[in-house]
Scaffold this active site. Structure first.
Site, PDB file in Angstrom:
ATOM      1  N   LYS A 134      51.146  36.182 -60.915  1.00 58.85           N
ATOM      2  CA  LYS A 134      52.382  36.851 -61.330  1.00 58.85           C
ATOM      3  C   LYS A 134      53.145  35.921 -62.279  1.00 58.85           C
ATOM      4  O   LYS A 134      53.841  35.010 -61.842  1.00 58.85           O
ATOM      5  CB  LYS A 134      53.265  37.197 -60.129  1.00 58.85           C
ATOM      6  CG  LYS A 134      54.405  38.127 -60.556  1.00 58.85           C
ATOM      7  CD  LYS A 134      55.652  37.985 -59.750  1.00 58.85           C
ATOM      8  CE  LYS A 134      56.471  36.799 -60.095  1.00 58.85           C
ATOM      9  NZ  LYS A 134      57.025  36.783 -61.468  1.00 58.85           N
TER      10      LYS A 134
ATOM     11  N   GLY B 111      57.955  26.754 -59.392  1.00 58.29           N
ATOM     12  CA  GLY B 111      59.288  27.283 -59.680  1.00 58.29           C
ATOM     13  C   GLY B 111      60.349  26.437 -59.022  1.00 58.29           C
ATOM     14  O   GLY B 111      60.133  25.250 -58.761  1.00 58.29           O
TER      15      GLY B 111
ATOM     16  N   GLU C  67      55.045  23.622 -56.128  1.00 58.47           N
ATOM     17  CA  GLU C  67      55.303  22.703 -57.246  1.00 58.47           C
ATOM     18  C   GLU C  67      56.708  23.008 -57.749  1.00 58.47           C
ATOM     19  O   GLU C  67      56.925  24.006 -58.440  1.00 58.47           O
ATOM     20  CB  GLU C  67      54.267  22.917 -58.360  1.00 58.47           C
ATOM     21  CG  GLU C  67      52.853  22.533 -57.995  1.00 58.47           C
ATOM     22  CD  GLU C  67      52.642  21.018 -57.907  1.00 58.47           C
ATOM     23  OE1 GLU C  67      53.585  20.242 -58.168  1.00 58.47           O
ATOM     24  OE2 GLU C  67      51.525  20.618 -57.552  1.00 58.47           O
TER      25      GLU C  67
ATOM     26  N   CYS D  84      59.367  20.096 -65.377  1.00 58.39           N
ATOM     27  CA  CYS D  84      59.724  19.588 -64.041  1.00 58.39           C
ATOM     28  C   CYS D  84      59.665  18.080 -63.917  1.00 58.39           C
ATOM     29  O   CYS D  84      60.490  17.474 -63.244  1.00 58.39           O
ATOM     30  CB  CYS D  84      58.780  20.219 -63.033  1.00 58.39           C
ATOM     31  SG  CYS D  84      57.044  20.009 -63.492  1.00 58.39           S
TER      32      CYS D  84
ATOM     33  N   GLU E 191      68.954  19.013 -60.943  1.00 62.94           N
ATOM     34  CA  GLU E 191      68.152  19.282 -62.132  1.00 62.94           C
ATOM     35  C   GLU E 191      68.951  20.132 -63.121  1.00 62.94           C
ATOM     36  O   GLU E 191      69.566  21.127 -62.722  1.00 62.94           O
ATOM     37  CB  GLU E 191      66.904  20.051 -61.666  1.00 62.94           C
ATOM     38  CG  GLU E 191      65.863  20.258 -62.712  1.00 62.94           C
ATOM     39  CD  GLU E 191      64.646  20.997 -62.140  1.00 62.94           C
ATOM     40  OE1 GLU E 191      64.799  21.847 -61.249  1.00 62.94           O
ATOM     41  OE2 GLU E 191      63.530  20.710 -62.606  1.00 62.94           O
TER      42      GLU E 191
END
Ligand code: NAD
Length: 493
Positions: A187, A239, A261, A296, A396
């Protein structure tokens, strides 16, 4: 909104987005998404979105294909994956163009990303006929039994990926899963639907049977349906932590394993004894030149020893200011736009709050206007003297914003580096090898890179701890994620 193939026709150069379910390529879904080109701010395609019904069909197709794919000779799987790697490489220009169309990534980075993805696919293609399928655990002896382990593929893997690097995300998940004998339903994010179309075309051209790889582009509802589907035996997710919490909770209902992750706030430790020129260039490029800071594992917290702090901050500020932010299709652009208006709003708010909390703006700090006003352009932004307890040091940004903090000695550097909830990557710059060995051991991160070594390479595992996730992609460890282990023993009866 009801959709037809006619209303979904994309702008010239963009592929028609369809749902790839088994042998079918379907131009309509349960809803549509207006894809906005981040470089122009304009809608350039209407994208069909799958929902729970399409996810169910795709999972069933993958489940049916599992029997075929699992039974295929290992050499067949290897040949197909190696052919896929070659096809992706042959289509480098096409993938680079789609990357820019998807999320506005600059062409320079887009090409490098395709090359990296090819390495990952080829790496796992290489494993496919050399699988470490088990080990002997006990030999036959007096009263003993012969025992061994057997690694078994799970079946259908549900892969949920985000928008920042669709091809890399596909390359980090799909080849390893397929090499191990699983089938996959992916997806992709509705924000970046194009790359998976070319990838799916090439999967088929590589000779991988229909149903082994399926694509259902969609939003949260499709993702949730994939996670909850009883025929999905493992989830691999890339994500953010908020979504990861929901996915983990859903998986807990059936004790389904999940690989996560997630994000990071990775520290980059620059000691006075480092090669400061190399450190400044690498640190600045990594913070801004890789997907405009939207990745990331980037070193987004720069920790600099105080004796070289002012000099180093000035260097980094000058290099950052020299990076062109602009049209991602222009050859000299280093930073393309960020993904959307929501990202601009988040970045602006975080930069403003950081300054209220005492950070000093070195360069950047305001959205670009003029010719770039319609796209989502935010320049490389360096904030110095960032309080390590402040939001900018702890959360973040996922944009081109670098937080710089000073330290006096190794102990303080380590405490600052380990002082967030994340644990994805750690970067060290020093010419003292004993120091680097001490820090490699002490940093609480899934990976550590010293003096500019590359990260996220296929042969090394990549994954985080803490709020950065669990499990690995890459290396033998990334392959092992896609097996469960059966323990076998033969008695004498
Ligand atoms: P996100 O969590 O909002 O979305 C990621 C994916 O999850 C999307 O496909 C989305 O549609 C889907 N999703 C949303 N809700 C869902 C639900 N309830 N159930 C199942 N799926 C659902 O993340 P994002 O904001 O799109 O991505 C940015 C984040 O991804 C950052 O934190 C970044 O650091 C992280 N990231 C991590 C890696 C890595 O490898 N560690 C790589 C790239 C990005």
């Amino acid at each position: 909104m009801s959709t037809t193939a006619e209303t979904l026709r994309p702008a010239p150069g963009l592929p028609q987005v369809t749902l790839r379910i088994g042998a079918e390529s379907r131009a309509t879904g349960t809803a549509t998404h207006e894809h906005v080109n981040p470089a122009t701010g304009r809608v350039d395609a209407l994208v069909p979105l799958g929902g729970p019904a399409e996810i169910d069909e795709a999972v069933r197709a993958a489940h049916a294909a599992f029997a075929v794919w699992r039974a295929a000779p290992a050499g067949t799987r290897a040949k197909a994956l190696l052919k896929l790697a070659q096809l992706v490489e042959d289509n480098t220009a096409g993938f680079a163009a789609l990357a820019t169309a998807d999320n506005g990534i600059a062409q320079t980075t887009a090409h490098a990303t395709v090359a990296a993805a090819v390495e990952w696919i080829r790496y796992y293609g290489g494993w496919a006929d050399k699988l470490p399928l088990g080990r002997i655990t006990s030999a036959v002896g007096a009263g003993g039994s012969f025992g061994h382990t057997l690694r078994q593929p799970y079946g259908v893997i549900g892969a949920i990926i985000t928008w920042n690097a669709p091809l890399m995300s596909l390359a980090m998940k799909v080849p390893a899963a397929l090499a191990a004998g699983n089938t996959v339903v992916v997806k992709p994010s509705e924000l970046t639907p194009f790359t998976a179309m070319l990838f799916a075309d090439l999967v088929r051209e590589a000779g991988i049977p229909d149903g082994v790889f399926n694509v259902v582009t969609g939003g949260a509802a499709a993702g949730a349906a994939l996670v909850e589907h009883p025929l999905v035996k493992k989830v691999s997710f890339t994500g953010g932590p908020d979504t990861a919490r929901k996915i983990t909770a859903a998986c807990a209902q059936s004790f389904k394993p999940v690989l996560l992750e997630l994000g990071g706030k990775s520290a980059n430790l620059v000691f006075a004894d480092a090669d400061l020129e190399a450190a400044a260039m690498h640190s600045t490029f990594m913070a801004f030149g890789i997907m405009s800071g939207q990745a990331c594992a980037l070193p987004t917290r720069l920790l600099v020893q105080d004796s070289v702090y002012d000099e180093f901050v000035a260097k980094v500020g000058a290099i950052a200011a020299s990076f062109k932010t602009g049209n991602p299709l222009e050859a000299d652009t280093i930073c393309g736009p960020v993904i959307n208006q929501g990202a601009i709003d988040r970045i602006e708010a975080m930069v403003a709050r950081a300054q209220e909390q005492g950070a000093r703006l070195v360069t950047g700090g305001a959205r670009l206007d003029g010719d770039l006003a319609d796209g989502f352009y935010y320049p490389p932004t360096v904030l110095a003297d960032v309080d390590p307890a402040s939001e900018l040091a702890q959360k973040e940004v996922f944009g081109p914003v670098l937080a710089v903090t000073r330290f006096s000695d190794e102990d303080e550097a380590l405490a600052l580096a380990n002082g967030t909830e994340y644990g994805l990557s750690g970067y060290i710059w020093t010419s003292d090898s004993r120091r680097s060995i001490r820090l490699v051991e002490a940093l609480e991160t899934g990976e550590v890179v010293v003096n500019g070594a590359p990260n996220a390479v296929a042969e090394r595992p990549f994954g985080g701890i803490g709020h950065s996730g669990n499990g690995n992609e890459g290396g033998l460890e990334g392959l092992e994620e896609f097996f469960w282990i059966k323990s076998v023993a033969y008695g004498n009866g």
